[in-house]
Design a protein around this motif. Structure first.
Motif, PDB file in Angstrom:
ATOM      1  N   ASP A   1       0.899  -1.140   0.344  1.00 32.99           N
ATOM      2  CA  ASP A   1      -0.148   0.023  -0.210  1.00 32.99           C
ATOM      3  C   ASP A   1       0.903   1.140  -0.367  1.00 32.99           C
ATOM      4  N   VAL A   2       1.981   1.239   0.608  1.00 32.75           N
ATOM      5  CA  VAL A   2       2.770   2.921   0.725  1.00 32.75           C
ATOM      6  C   VAL A   2       3.980   2.858  -0.264  1.00 32.75           C
ATOM      7  N   MET A   3       3.465   1.692  -1.190  1.00 32.05           N
ATOM      8  CA  MET A   3       3.768   1.542  -2.524  1.00 32.05           C
ATOM      9  C   MET A   3       3.648   1.974  -3.766  1.00 32.05           C
ATOM     10  N   ARG A   4       1.874   2.068  -3.583  1.00 32.75           N
ATOM     11  CA  ARG A   4       1.713   2.336  -4.021  1.00 32.75           C
ATOM     12  C   ARG A   4       1.076   2.823  -4.182  1.00 32.75           C
ATOM     13  N   ARG A   5       0.965   4.535  -2.897  1.00 31.90           N
ATOM     14  CA  ARG A   5       1.497   5.802  -2.580  1.00 31.90           C
ATOM     15  C   ARG A   5       2.434   6.551  -3.581  1.00 31.90           C
ATOM     16  N   VAL A   6       3.083   6.117  -3.092  1.00 29.98           N
ATOM     17  CA  VAL A   6       4.687   6.283  -3.952  1.00 29.98           C
ATOM     18  C   VAL A   6       4.362   6.397  -5.175  1.00 29.98           C
ATOM     19  N   PHE A   7       3.781   5.615  -5.664  1.00 31.77           N
ATOM     20  CA  PHE A   7       3.941   5.757  -7.518  1.00 31.77           C
ATOM     21  C   PHE A   7       2.930   6.423  -7.395  1.00 31.77           C
ATOM     22  N   GLU A   8       2.121   6.051  -7.465  1.00 28.02           N
ATOM     23  CA  GLU A   8       1.088   7.880  -7.369  1.00 28.02           C
ATOM     24  C   GLU A   8       0.829   8.842  -7.206  1.00 28.02           C
ATOM     25  N   ILE A   9       1.453   9.084  -6.462  1.00 27.93           N
ATOM     26  CA  ILE A   9       2.297  10.283  -5.989  1.00 27.93           C
ATOM     27  C   ILE A   9       3.117  11.032  -7.092  1.00 27.93           C
TER      28      ILE A   9
ATOM     29  N   ALA B   1       8.337   9.633  -2.056  1.00 26.79           N
ATOM     30  CA  ALA B   1       8.716   9.327  -0.616  1.00 26.79           C
ATOM     31  C   ALA B   1       9.435  10.252   0.196  1.00 26.79           C
ATOM     32  N   ASP B   2       9.306  11.149   0.211  1.00 29.78           N
ATOM     33  CA  ASP B   2      10.386  12.019   0.925  1.00 29.78           C
ATOM     34  C   ASP B   2       9.009  12.914   1.080  1.00 29.78           C
ATOM     35  N   ARG B   3       8.555  13.234   0.367  1.00 25.88           N
ATOM     36  CA  ARG B   3       7.006  13.871   0.635  1.00 25.88           C
ATOM     37  C   ARG B   3       5.868  13.374   1.385  1.00 25.88           C
ATOM     38  N   MET B   4       5.759  12.052   1.326  1.00 27.56           N
ATOM     39  CA  MET B   4       5.098  11.604   1.930  1.00 27.56           C
ATOM     40  C   MET B   4       5.792  10.938   3.326  1.00 27.56           C
TER      41      MET B   4
ATOM     42  N   GLN C   1       5.298  14.825   5.198  1.00 26.01           N
ATOM     43  CA  GLN C   1       3.619  14.605   5.328  1.00 26.01           C
ATOM     44  C   GLN C   1       3.275  13.694   6.824  1.00 26.01           C
ATOM     45  N   ARG C   2       4.008  13.329   7.006  1.00 29.47           N
ATOM     46  CA  ARG C   2       3.433  11.894   8.398  1.00 29.47           C
ATOM     47  C   ARG C   2       4.242  12.492   9.595  1.00 29.47           C
ATOM     48  N   ILE C   3       5.698  13.403   9.531  1.00 32.12           N
ATOM     49  CA  ILE C   3       6.304  13.936  10.086  1.00 32.12           C
ATOM     50  C   ILE C   3       5.672  15.427  10.701  1.00 32.12           C
ATOM     51  N   ARG C   4       5.488  16.086  10.048  1.00 30.41           N
ATOM     52  CA  ARG C   4       4.259  16.794   9.907  1.00 30.41           C
ATOM     53  C   ARG C   4       3.052  17.141  10.642  1.00 30.41           C
ATOM     54  N   ALA C   5       2.428  15.216  10.616  1.00 30.20           N
ATOM     55  CA  ALA C   5       1.255  15.436  11.034  1.00 30.20           C
ATOM     56  C   ALA C   5       0.881  14.703  12.570  1.00 30.20           C
TER      57      ALA C   5
ATOM     58  N   ARG D   1       4.805  14.116 -11.468  1.00 29.46           N
ATOM     59  CA  ARG D   1       6.010  14.306 -12.255  1.00 29.46           C
ATOM     60  C   ARG D   1       7.083  14.107 -11.665  1.00 29.46           C
ATOM     61  N   ILE D   2       7.481  13.848 -10.480  1.00 39.26           N
ATOM     62  CA  ILE D   2       8.309  13.688  -9.717  1.00 39.26           C
ATOM     63  C   ILE D   2       9.434  12.345  -9.365  1.00 39.26           C
ATOM     64  N   PRO D   3       9.800  12.463  -9.217  1.00 35.64           N
ATOM     65  CA  PRO D   3      11.829  11.104  -9.203  1.00 35.64           C
ATOM     66  C   PRO D   3      10.940  10.741  -7.480  1.00 35.64           C
TER      67      PRO D   3
END
Length: 67
Positions: A26-34, A46-49, A52-56, A39-41
């Motif tokens: 599920d995590v990998m699927r979200r990384v690929f969707e983002i 993954a860094d963005r995710m 976001q988790r750290i902010r939350a 249109r980013i590597p």
């Protein structure tokens, strides 16, 4: 192996270990969707995710400590 070791630190529970490993897909699927949507590597997605988790978590801590 790393996930299994982390579970061992909390008192080993095979069901909990398998559940955590199962979330990888599920995590990998979200990384690929983002990555596709923005249109980013994948590393940037993954860094963005992670950010976001750290902010939350930070916001949750502020809620409980600022009362």
């Amino acid at each position: 192996g790393l996930i299994n070791s982390a579970v061992e630190l909390q008192g080993y529970d095979e069901a909990r270990a398998l559940q955590r490993v199962g979330r990888i897909r599920d995590v990998m699927r979200r990384v690929f969707e983002i990555a596709d949507r923005e249109r980013i590597p994948t590393w940037a997605a993954a860094d963005r995710m992670a950010e976001q988790r750290i902010r939350a978590i930070s916001l949750t801590r502020q809620t409980f400590t600022s009362g």
